[in-house]
Design a protein around this motif. Sequence first.
Motif, PDB file in Angstrom:
ATOM      1  N   THR A   1       0.823  -1.210   0.000  1.00  0.00           N
ATOM      2  CA  THR A   1       0.000   0.000   0.000  1.00  0.00           C
ATOM      3  C   THR A   1       0.855   1.257   0.000  1.00  0.00           C
ATOM      4  O   THR A   1       0.445   2.288  -0.528  1.00  0.00           O
ATOM      5  CB  THR A   1      -0.922   0.007   1.227  1.00  0.00           C
ATOM      6  OG1 THR A   1      -0.160  -0.308   2.394  1.00  0.00           O
ATOM      7  CG2 THR A   1      -2.046  -0.993   1.074  1.00  0.00           C
ATOM      8  N   GLY A   2       2.034   1.199   0.617  1.00  0.00           N
ATOM      9  CA  GLY A   2       2.919   2.358   0.642  1.00  0.00           C
ATOM     10  C   GLY A   2       3.902   2.373  -0.501  1.00  0.00           C
ATOM     11  O   GLY A   2       4.352   3.432  -0.930  1.00  0.00           O
ATOM     12  N   GLY A   3       4.249   1.196  -1.004  1.00  0.00           N
ATOM     13  CA  GLY A   3       5.225   1.115  -2.077  1.00  0.00           C
ATOM     14  C   GLY A   3       5.978  -0.200  -2.004  1.00  0.00           C
ATOM     15  O   GLY A   3       5.582  -1.137  -1.301  1.00  0.00           O
ATOM     16  N   ALA A   4       7.066  -0.274  -2.731  1.00  0.00           N
ATOM     17  CA  ALA A   4       7.863  -1.499  -2.778  1.00  0.00           C
ATOM     18  C   ALA A   4       9.309  -1.146  -3.055  1.00  0.00           C
ATOM     19  O   ALA A   4       9.613  -0.116  -3.677  1.00  0.00           O
ATOM     20  CB  ALA A   4       7.329  -2.456  -3.844  1.00  0.00           C
ATOM     21  N   ILE A   5      10.210  -2.007  -2.586  1.00  0.00           N
ATOM     22  CA  ILE A   5      11.643  -1.846  -2.802  1.00  0.00           C
ATOM     23  C   ILE A   5      12.136  -3.085  -3.535  1.00  0.00           C
ATOM     24  O   ILE A   5      11.998  -4.200  -3.038  1.00  0.00           O
ATOM     25  CB  ILE A   5      12.389  -1.663  -1.473  1.00  0.00           C
ATOM     26  CG1 ILE A   5      11.903  -0.389  -0.767  1.00  0.00           C
ATOM     27  CG2 ILE A   5      13.898  -1.601  -1.699  1.00  0.00           C
ATOM     28  CD1 ILE A   5      12.440  -0.225   0.645  1.00  0.00           C
ATOM     29  N   PHE A   6      12.695  -2.886  -4.726  1.00  0.00           N
ATOM     30  CA  PHE A   6      13.191  -3.989  -5.545  1.00  0.00           C
ATOM     31  C   PHE A   6      14.712  -3.950  -5.563  1.00  0.00           C
ATOM     32  O   PHE A   6      15.307  -2.964  -6.012  1.00  0.00           O
ATOM     33  CB  PHE A   6      12.672  -3.886  -6.983  1.00  0.00           C
ATOM     34  CG  PHE A   6      11.173  -3.914  -7.085  1.00  0.00           C
ATOM     35  CD1 PHE A   6      10.414  -4.614  -6.173  1.00  0.00           C
ATOM     36  CD2 PHE A   6      10.528  -3.232  -8.102  1.00  0.00           C
ATOM     37  CE1 PHE A   6       9.030  -4.640  -6.271  1.00  0.00           C
ATOM     38  CE2 PHE A   6       9.148  -3.252  -8.210  1.00  0.00           C
ATOM     39  CZ  PHE A   6       8.395  -3.958  -7.288  1.00  0.00           C
ATOM     40  N   ILE A   7      15.324  -5.000  -5.094  1.00  0.00           N
ATOM     41  CA  ILE A   7      16.780  -5.113  -5.084  1.00  0.00           C
ATOM     42  C   ILE A   7      17.179  -6.173  -6.104  1.00  0.00           C
ATOM     43  O   ILE A   7      16.742  -7.319  -6.018  1.00  0.00           O
ATOM     44  CB  ILE A   7      17.303  -5.496  -3.692  1.00  0.00           C
ATOM     45  CG1 ILE A   7      16.887  -4.431  -2.661  1.00  0.00           C
ATOM     46  CG2 ILE A   7      18.819  -5.663  -3.704  1.00  0.00           C
ATOM     47  CD1 ILE A   7      17.194  -4.811  -1.236  1.00  0.00           C
TER      48      ILE A   7
ATOM     49  N   ASP B   1      -7.261  -0.141   2.852  1.00  0.00           N
ATOM     50  CA  ASP B   1      -7.212   0.174   1.428  1.00  0.00           C
ATOM     51  C   ASP B   1      -6.751   1.607   1.230  1.00  0.00           C
ATOM     52  O   ASP B   1      -7.103   2.505   2.006  1.00  0.00           O
ATOM     53  CB  ASP B   1      -8.594   0.007   0.792  1.00  0.00           C
ATOM     54  CG  ASP B   1      -9.125  -1.409   0.935  1.00  0.00           C
ATOM     55  OD1 ASP B   1      -8.582  -2.307   0.277  1.00  0.00           O
ATOM     56  OD2 ASP B   1     -10.077  -1.620   1.717  1.00  0.00           O
ATOM     57  N   VAL B   2      -5.999   1.830   0.163  1.00  0.00           N
ATOM     58  CA  VAL B   2      -5.561   3.176  -0.183  1.00  0.00           C
ATOM     59  C   VAL B   2      -5.850   3.422  -1.654  1.00  0.00           C
ATOM     60  O   VAL B   2      -5.682   2.536  -2.499  1.00  0.00           O
ATOM     61  CB  VAL B   2      -4.060   3.381   0.122  1.00  0.00           C
ATOM     62  CG1 VAL B   2      -3.194   2.428  -0.688  1.00  0.00           C
ATOM     63  CG2 VAL B   2      -3.642   4.815  -0.137  1.00  0.00           C
ATOM     64  N   THR B   3      -6.336   4.620  -1.954  1.00  0.00           N
ATOM     65  CA  THR B   3      -6.530   5.078  -3.327  1.00  0.00           C
ATOM     66  C   THR B   3      -5.625   6.275  -3.553  1.00  0.00           C
ATOM     67  O   THR B   3      -5.674   7.251  -2.803  1.00  0.00           O
ATOM     68  CB  THR B   3      -7.991   5.466  -3.587  1.00  0.00           C
ATOM     69  OG1 THR B   3      -8.830   4.336  -3.324  1.00  0.00           O
ATOM     70  CG2 THR B   3      -8.183   5.903  -5.027  1.00  0.00           C
ATOM     71  N   ASP B   4      -4.803   6.187  -4.573  1.00  0.00           N
ATOM     72  CA  ASP B   4      -3.766   7.189  -4.837  1.00  0.00           C
ATOM     73  C   ASP B   4      -4.083   7.916  -6.136  1.00  0.00           C
ATOM     74  O   ASP B   4      -4.189   7.302  -7.196  1.00  0.00           O
ATOM     75  CB  ASP B   4      -2.409   6.480  -4.927  1.00  0.00           C
ATOM     76  CG  ASP B   4      -1.265   7.430  -5.261  1.00  0.00           C
ATOM     77  OD1 ASP B   4      -1.389   8.627  -4.967  1.00  0.00           O
ATOM     78  OD2 ASP B   4      -0.250   6.961  -5.816  1.00  0.00           O
ATOM     79  N   PHE B   5      -4.231   9.246  -6.055  1.00  0.00           N
ATOM     80  CA  PHE B   5      -4.386  10.100  -7.228  1.00  0.00           C
ATOM     81  C   PHE B   5      -3.055  10.834  -7.426  1.00  0.00           C
ATOM     82  O   PHE B   5      -2.584  11.514  -6.508  1.00  0.00           O
ATOM     83  CB  PHE B   5      -5.513  11.115  -7.027  1.00  0.00           C
ATOM     84  CG  PHE B   5      -6.851  10.488  -6.726  1.00  0.00           C
ATOM     85  CD1 PHE B   5      -7.742  10.193  -7.748  1.00  0.00           C
ATOM     86  CD2 PHE B   5      -7.212  10.191  -5.410  1.00  0.00           C
ATOM     87  CE1 PHE B   5      -8.968   9.622  -7.468  1.00  0.00           C
ATOM     88  CE2 PHE B   5      -8.440   9.620  -5.125  1.00  0.00           C
ATOM     89  CZ  PHE B   5      -9.324   9.327  -6.150  1.00  0.00           C
TER      90      PHE B   5
ATOM     91  N   LYS C   1      -8.429   4.061   3.808  1.00  0.00           N
ATOM     92  CA  LYS C   1      -9.588   3.552   4.528  1.00  0.00           C
ATOM     93  C   LYS C   1      -9.191   2.353   5.393  1.00  0.00           C
ATOM     94  O   LYS C   1      -8.354   1.547   5.016  1.00  0.00           O
ATOM     95  CB  LYS C   1     -10.689   3.131   3.549  1.00  0.00           C
ATOM     96  CG  LYS C   1     -11.280   4.265   2.734  1.00  0.00           C
ATOM     97  CD  LYS C   1     -12.381   3.748   1.813  1.00  0.00           C
ATOM     98  CE  LYS C   1     -12.985   4.870   0.998  1.00  0.00           C
ATOM     99  NZ  LYS C   1     -14.058   4.378   0.082  1.00  0.00           N
ATOM    100  N   ASN C   2      -9.852   2.258   6.544  1.00  0.00           N
ATOM    101  CA  ASN C   2      -9.651   1.126   7.457  1.00  0.00           C
ATOM    102  C   ASN C   2      -8.205   0.982   7.907  1.00  0.00           C
ATOM    103  O   ASN C   2      -7.685  -0.125   8.040  1.00  0.00           O
ATOM    104  CB  ASN C   2     -10.121  -0.193   6.821  1.00  0.00           C
ATOM    105  CG  ASN C   2     -11.610  -0.263   6.682  1.00  0.00           C
ATOM    106  OD1 ASN C   2     -12.354   0.263   7.505  1.00  0.00           O
ATOM    107  ND2 ASN C   2     -12.072  -0.905   5.618  1.00  0.00           N
ATOM    108  N   PHE C   3      -7.540   2.111   8.152  1.00  0.00           N
ATOM    109  CA  PHE C   3      -6.177   2.099   8.663  1.00  0.00           C
ATOM    110  C   PHE C   3      -6.089   1.209   9.907  1.00  0.00           C
ATOM    111  O   PHE C   3      -6.855   1.354  10.855  1.00  0.00           O
ATOM    112  CB  PHE C   3      -5.754   3.539   8.988  1.00  0.00           C
ATOM    113  CG  PHE C   3      -4.501   3.664   9.782  1.00  0.00           C
ATOM    114  CD1 PHE C   3      -3.342   3.005   9.411  1.00  0.00           C
ATOM    115  CD2 PHE C   3      -4.461   4.475  10.907  1.00  0.00           C
ATOM    116  CE1 PHE C   3      -2.176   3.136  10.138  1.00  0.00           C
ATOM    117  CE2 PHE C   3      -3.310   4.615  11.648  1.00  0.00           C
ATOM    118  CZ  PHE C   3      -2.161   3.937  11.268  1.00  0.00           C
TER     119      PHE C   3
END
Length: 745
Positions: A158-164, A521-525, A550-552
């Motif tokens: 939901t916050g992001g990802a780190i790819f190594i 859930d997160v909605t990102d604009f 939502k629903n943190f």
Amino acid sequence: MKAFCLLTVSAVALMSVASAQAQTTDPTPAATVQSDDGATNDEIVVTAERRSTSLQRTGVAATVLTGEDLVRKSVNGVEQLQFATPSLTVNTTGQGNAFNIRGIGKTEQTSAIGVGVVTYRDGVATLPGYFQSEPYYDIASVEVLRGPQGTFAGGNATGGAIFITQKNPDVNSVNGYVMAQYGNYNDIKVQGAINLPISSTLALRVAGNVEHRDTFYTVTGAWTGNPGDRRDYSGRASLLWEPSANFRVLLKGDYNNIEYGGLPASASNIGTAAAPIPNTSDPLVVANNAYLNGRDEFGRVVLNMAYTTDSGIVFRSISGFQRGTTQINYDGDGTAATGTAAVPANEFRDNISEEIWSQEFNIVSPDTGRFTWVIGGYYQSDKIFIPPNGGYYSDLTPNTFTQFDIEIVGTNPKTALAAFGQVGYKLTDSLQVTLGGRWSRSSSANDAVARAYFTGIAAPVAQLVQVDKTVNKKFNGKVAVNWTVDANNFLYAFVATGTKAGGLNGPNLAGLAPLAFAPEDVTDFELGWKGTFMNGRLRTQLGGYYNLFKNFQVNIIDPRSPGLSSLYNVPGETKLYGLEASAQGNFDGFSFDMSMSVSNSELATFYAIDPRAGTPPAACNPTAGPVTARCINLTGREQNYAPKFTFSGGVQYAIRLGDNATLTPRLDFAHIGAVWGTLFQDAARGDRIEDRNILNAQLTLTTGDWSIAGYSTNLTNEHYVGAINGARRLAGAPRQYGVRVSRSF
């Protein structure tokens, strides 16, 4: 007893960590080619959408660091990564790391809450939230993607990802490097890699890293053990087989044995529960009275196979197996109290194993043509094992000769199943629309027992068994418009969603039925602009985002019983919004990079009990209160670990000395604004983590294949609190300096 129940539930809730869903990347490293003077003139690429694409032509907010960047910026692991990336905070608390991007990730220091920022190694999601202390060595690139990655990364992103991406073998030549380093705190590090072509179609690469470092801490009190000494032993073997131009097999195996000494910590506040005083003493000087020790041992095997048809369609399979055991002993209250009825001596211990099997298949269309597409499927089985004496909390009150122990035994099996896809269509040569979606099903089960013991009584005085299961089904997606205005300007806009799975609160000793908590859930604009100028020597990225959350999921006192802690969802919509900007410039011998973020967050309507002082209120409804001394209205408060401002920048100049020699001085500076460690935001109880200003410096002499560097991290020797974990505060690293010698071949 109240505090013991709180910690018991938090420990048991480890078994309800939400499962991660893995992403596959192309075997080709996402990196750039560096010139001798450090300038970067080639395209930086990202693999966020299952194919390698130019960062400057991809609608994603991302920071990409090459292996060379990591060395220049002194990024040796996850903790240093936050000082090179906007909007990212990393809070290490011993066993785990709490990643947060834009204030979304893991905001509560409890294992009950799943991660919201997932780390991947060579396309496989690493063990979620734990085993993140693996050192960075022989790395091709690190990609930090900001914002929800619901289509390709799935749950827990939901916050992001780190790819190594770790460096791959090649069949072209024998090559590699060796490096030796010595620094203060008796820091000795040796690492290296060698690439061995076995034939024209087969190659082997072997790499390793060993480091010994003495503790940063001055520890007093009745502690025993290994307080903060670091011992790293890591190795990797990679085998590449390319029997034809169309077929490629890449097999990698990693092993890590990390001893970190239990991470000594001090109390976050002093005084009394009713009249707390914030602890402002040196966080590197601590007084503990428990056995201090910590070790992670874990391994990973990844098999990546890809077949490309003559028409350019790629069929890819990535299989992963991971297993790890984490063990830690620490002082639960961060003090050297001798033990009284009011202030017992607390010890916490974990010895937990986790095992993950994963399999993904995807089919990727060629990049040519107006219409492109990706389809894929994914399955993961994840199981946590807590053996007898594995989850353990002890309260010793010497003046009464009484010891109260809590033991947790059980398993937590989880599964994840997903199908995903994305299509893109070019309306014109410069305007493209993309549509992606992911359906997922996740399950989490508890098969656990919590037992309470008193000294002198062999049988448990209380016991609670939980056998429960919860299932979540979700659909996430992304709709984007990408506009290549001209050769130098790229605009994008998208709406994307992400989900972190729900789960089960663990058993408690009060006899209350454990509650399930819902997915968040997160909605990102998002809108963004990327510019490329001066023949590629100057690149810029600018973006703005607005997130509805939502629903943190938050760990609070159970309104049904003020002596218990459970995971709840914040009703309503929490808002997070901000701006991010970055730039990279390379001009002959001079180069620079910078990034910054400005953000804000507002918690939705929510009331919760602060468990740390006062008489429990008669009632505290999460949506209605009423407000009392302990039932607190948290509406509108900042999100935890969401700094309003971050900045990082680096500058270097390569001075040519002739005879293929250069002398390169470099400075890097990072600022992370102050954050709150809890939603209660009580500075007197130590909830505030002040801002951090970190200055690094290096001076590197390179001649031919040899280089020698003098380095210093945290040059001003700032002693700062890096994380809060319950009643404890943990320090960040102080000034380190030394000499590093390396040779490539």
